[in-house]
Design a protein around this motif. Structure first.
Motif, short mmCIF file in Angstrom:
data_model
loop_
_atom_site.label_atom_id
_atom_site.label_comp_id
_atom_site.label_asym_id
_atom_site.label_seq_id
_atom_site.Cartn_x
_atom_site.Cartn_y
_atom_site.Cartn_z
N HIS B 106 0.81 -1.21 0.00
CA HIS B 106 0.00 0.00 0.00
C HIS B 106 0.85 1.27 0.00
O HIS B 106 0.54 2.24 -0.70
CB HIS B 106 -0.94 0.00 1.21
CG HIS B 106 -1.83 1.21 1.25
ND1 HIS B 106 -2.78 1.47 0.27
CD2 HIS B 106 -1.89 2.25 2.11
CE1 HIS B 106 -3.40 2.60 0.54
NE2 HIS B 106 -2.88 3.11 1.65
N GLU B 107 1.96 1.22 0.77
CA GLU B 107 2.80 2.41 0.89
C GLU B 107 3.40 2.85 -0.44
O GLU B 107 3.68 4.03 -0.63
CB GLU B 107 3.95 2.14 1.88
CG GLU B 107 3.49 2.07 3.32
CD GLU B 107 4.52 2.65 4.26
OE1 GLU B 107 5.71 2.49 3.98
OE2 GLU B 107 4.12 3.27 5.26
N TYR B 109 2.18 3.23 -3.28
CA TYR B 109 1.40 4.12 -4.15
C TYR B 109 0.37 4.94 -3.36
O TYR B 109 -0.61 5.41 -3.91
CB TYR B 109 0.71 3.33 -5.27
CG TYR B 109 -0.32 2.35 -4.77
CD1 TYR B 109 -1.68 2.73 -4.74
CD2 TYR B 109 0.03 1.08 -4.33
CE1 TYR B 109 -2.63 1.84 -4.27
CE2 TYR B 109 -0.91 0.20 -3.86
CZ TYR B 109 -2.24 0.58 -3.84
OH TYR B 109 -3.19 -0.28 -3.37
N ASN B 110 0.66 5.11 -2.06
CA ASN B 110 -0.28 5.81 -1.20
C ASN B 110 -0.14 7.33 -1.34
O ASN B 110 0.50 7.99 -0.54
CB ASN B 110 -0.04 5.38 0.25
CG ASN B 110 -0.95 6.11 1.21
OD1 ASN B 110 -2.02 6.58 0.81
ND2 ASN B 110 -0.52 6.23 2.46
N LEU B 111 -0.75 7.90 -2.38
CA LEU B 111 -0.64 9.34 -2.64
C LEU B 111 -2.03 9.92 -2.90
O LEU B 111 -2.61 9.69 -3.96
CB LEU B 111 0.26 9.58 -3.86
CG LEU B 111 0.51 11.03 -4.26
CD1 LEU B 111 1.38 11.75 -3.25
CD2 LEU B 111 1.15 11.08 -5.64
N PRO B 112 -2.60 10.66 -1.93
CA PRO B 112 -3.92 11.26 -2.15
C PRO B 112 -3.87 12.21 -3.33
O PRO B 112 -2.83 12.86 -3.56
CB PRO B 112 -4.18 12.04 -0.85
CG PRO B 112 -3.17 11.56 0.13
CD PRO B 112 -2.02 11.07 -0.64
N PHE B 113 -4.98 12.34 -4.04
CA PHE B 113 -5.02 13.19 -5.23
C PHE B 113 -4.56 14.61 -4.95
O PHE B 113 -3.79 15.20 -5.70
CB PHE B 113 -6.43 13.21 -5.84
CG PHE B 113 -6.54 14.19 -6.97
CD1 PHE B 113 -5.93 13.92 -8.20
CD2 PHE B 113 -7.23 15.39 -6.82
CE1 PHE B 113 -6.01 14.84 -9.24
CE2 PHE B 113 -7.31 16.30 -7.86
CZ PHE B 113 -6.70 16.02 -9.08
N LYS B 114 -5.04 15.17 -3.82
CA LYS B 114 -4.69 16.55 -3.48
C LYS B 114 -3.18 16.73 -3.39
O LYS B 114 -2.62 17.72 -3.85
CB LYS B 114 -5.33 16.92 -2.14
CG LYS B 114 -6.31 18.08 -2.26
CD LYS B 114 -6.86 18.44 -0.90
CE LYS B 114 -7.59 19.76 -0.91
NZ LYS B 114 -8.28 19.98 0.38
N GLN B 115 -2.52 15.74 -2.77
CA GLN B 115 -1.06 15.84 -2.64
C GLN B 115 -0.37 15.64 -3.98
O GLN B 115 0.68 16.21 -4.23
CB GLN B 115 -0.58 14.78 -1.65
CG GLN B 115 0.17 15.39 -0.48
CD GLN B 115 0.92 14.34 0.31
OE1 GLN B 115 0.37 13.30 0.66
NE2 GLN B 115 2.18 14.63 0.60
N SER B 116 -1.01 14.86 -4.83
CA SER B 116 -0.41 14.60 -6.14
C SER B 116 -0.33 15.88 -6.96
O SER B 116 0.48 16.00 -7.88
CB SER B 116 -1.21 13.55 -6.91
OG SER B 116 -2.24 14.15 -7.66
N THR B 227 7.56 12.65 -0.09
CA THR B 227 6.77 11.43 -0.23
C THR B 227 7.72 10.26 -0.45
O THR B 227 7.51 9.39 -1.29
CB THR B 227 5.79 11.56 -1.42
OG1 THR B 227 6.56 11.87 -2.59
CG2 THR B 227 4.77 12.64 -1.20
#
Lengths: 352, 352
Positions: B106-107, B109-116, B227
């Protein structure tokens, strides 16, 4: 004589450089002055030396034929320069002697003959170096000669290490490399090529020549400082008299010129004579009160200033390359004096 | 795919740079390895980046017409490079995902859209920089463009100071000046002039362009590191997808070319495509695991190596000037890493 009256202003300063024991030294009058002047006086010496070195190539250029050859007899020039310097120093020494307190008079010229022979060595090395120039010039063009001549900055560092036991930090060694590289890059002829150029032989001659003249300078520095109590003008007189003897020898036995002895000593020739003489005397001040590394750095600064002047006079636009080499030389000089500067200003480490 | 198999070897190393908290990071497999590899792995990353950067101009030169114009459609090239990189990263990410322990998956690719969206900013700045190149090129010749481009070394130092709060010592700042000056001096076109050159406007465009691309690189570095737990390939995928969107926008609205979209993608064009893609990916490794200053220094080293290669291939004799600028760049690099080196080797001060 303008030079002389200026010199009369420099009366006192401290010697703190290079392990010389710290004591007041008088040029002409033993007047007491505050310590803080010393730094200012050092700067004055350096400034004058740079100014003379900027004037020198202009005078020489003015006395050249269109094909780049000198109108004057070079051998006579070298001899006459020594004679002019001796006469100048003798005059100033006379004034200095008259002004000195009676008990100090003897110290100004107290040099046993045997010890004076130490001044024969640099005189011999300078003469050898001057003679080698003529051999070297036949292998490479004058532009390349100047470019290769910048190796003297590194040679000065190396010889200084061995002859004076003066250690340098890694930054100071690198700074000498930078100044040398910057000097080479700012020389306009750095990439000129000439059919008759023999790089290896040319470089070899330039290096031998640099070793001769640099070790002569360092030897002069060493004995000027070891006989520190003598008048600088008296020291010069001794050095130049040996020079005169050796140069007469060269003219008679080594260098036959097709020019008459006094050919080319017109107005331009006399300007060269004056510039070379001033140069020699300003150098002696650098060697007695400062050191040889200051000298090679001052030479590079003078070269930059000459280049800027010639750009201004001939309306050349400065190239990007010249600007870069200026940056490199300035960085090099900063690196050389960084530790001294930090010590003086009590800085440990700068972080921006 | 040669590149990929190589990447599979790089498994573990420590992050000790730039205040990033020290922890093990895995590229593909979370295998433990001894700490001492880290330095070696850093060197490998730098070495690969330099090698790719040396190949790149050769590939580009091969794909040029005799008049210096590109045979391929430049806008399509930029877009295709992004697409190739995305495909490559997606493939490697798939392998990495499969090999990872279940709890770690999970770690990666754990990137919320907002942070992306933070990755959108460098993508935008890169696109702006690429577009500015075309404006800049109309004011100055390509040689001068490369020369002025070396200001990016200084711009990187300044922006790094402000965007990352990374301080440099006086020696490090000076070393950036030296590397930039050395790079300019070793560029063969440093003194070329061209009738249409407008130095001021040209320099202005190059500086704006450098500010865009350098701040893009620093922004990338910052968010790649923030990240840090994400897979580098996933981070790249996000960055490149934004790049693709923006470049499609540029092709449609900003840059009409008279070439067809797929013109010039012959063998040479495909080599450029491969070289640019490799370059982009090797850069992302530098940004995540090293830093932007390493990158600009690596660029300069690559330029030197390219110059040496082209001298060897075209049998040009190296000039004295080139030799000097090499010395300057090497001194500059030494000065930049001097304090780190002294720390590592436990040296206080070197005196020779």
């Amino acid at each position: 004589m303008l030079k002389k009256s200026h010199k009369l202003d420099l009366t006192e300063f401290e010697l703190q450089e290079l392990g010389t024991t710290s004591k007041k030294v008088s040029f002409l009058t033993p007047l007491a002055k505050e310590e803080s002047t010393s730094w200012f006086v050092y700067m004055q010496i350096v400034f004058i030396a740079i100014a003379v070195k900027v004037i020198q190539p202009l005078a020489i250029g003015y006395a050249k034929n269109d094909d780049g050859s000198y109108r004057f007899n070079e051998s006579t020039m070298v001899l006459l320069v020594e004679i002019v310097k001796v006469i100048f120093c003798a005059c100033v020494f006379a004034v200095q002697y008259k002004r000195a307190e009676d008990e100090d008079k003897h110290e100004l010229y107290n040099l046993p003959f045997k010890q004076s022979l130490h001044f024969f060595i640099p005189a011999l090395l300078y003469t050898a170096s001057n003679t080698l120039v003529y051999f070297g010039m036949s292998y490479i063009n004058p532009g390349l000669f100047i470019v290769f001549g910048n190796t003297r900055i590194l040679i000065a560092g190396i010889l200084y290490r061995f002859m004076m036991g003066k250690t340098q930090t890694d930054l100071q060694w690198l700074s000498l490399f930078l100044i040398a590289a910057g000097a080479v890059l700012s020389s306009p002829a750095s990439d000129n090529k000439d059919g008759r150029d023999n790089y290896i032989l040319g470089l070899f001659f330039v290096i031998i020549m640099s070793i001769c003249s640099t070790s002569a300078s360092i030897y002069t520095e060493k004995y000027f400082k070891q006989t520190q109590k003598l008048s600088i003008f008296y020291q010069n007189i001794v050095l130049y008299i040996y020079g005169i003897i050796l140069n007469i020898f060269v003219i008679i036995f080594l260098r036959q010129s097709d020019k008459g002895l006094l050919d080319g000593f017109d107005q331009a020739g006399c300007m060269v004579l004056a510039a070379q003489s001033l140069m020699g005397i300003s150098l002696s001040f650098i060697f007695k009160y400062l050191d040889n590394i200051v000298y090679v750095i001052a030479l590079t600064v003078a070269m930059l200033i000459t280049a800027i002047f010639s750009m201004a006079f001939f309306e050349l636009s400065p190239t990007i390359g010249f600007f870069c080499s200026m940056v490199i030389i300035i960085v090099g000089i900063y690196l050389f004096y960084r530790s001294k500067l930090f010590e003086k200003l009590n800085i440990k480490e700068i972080v921006f």
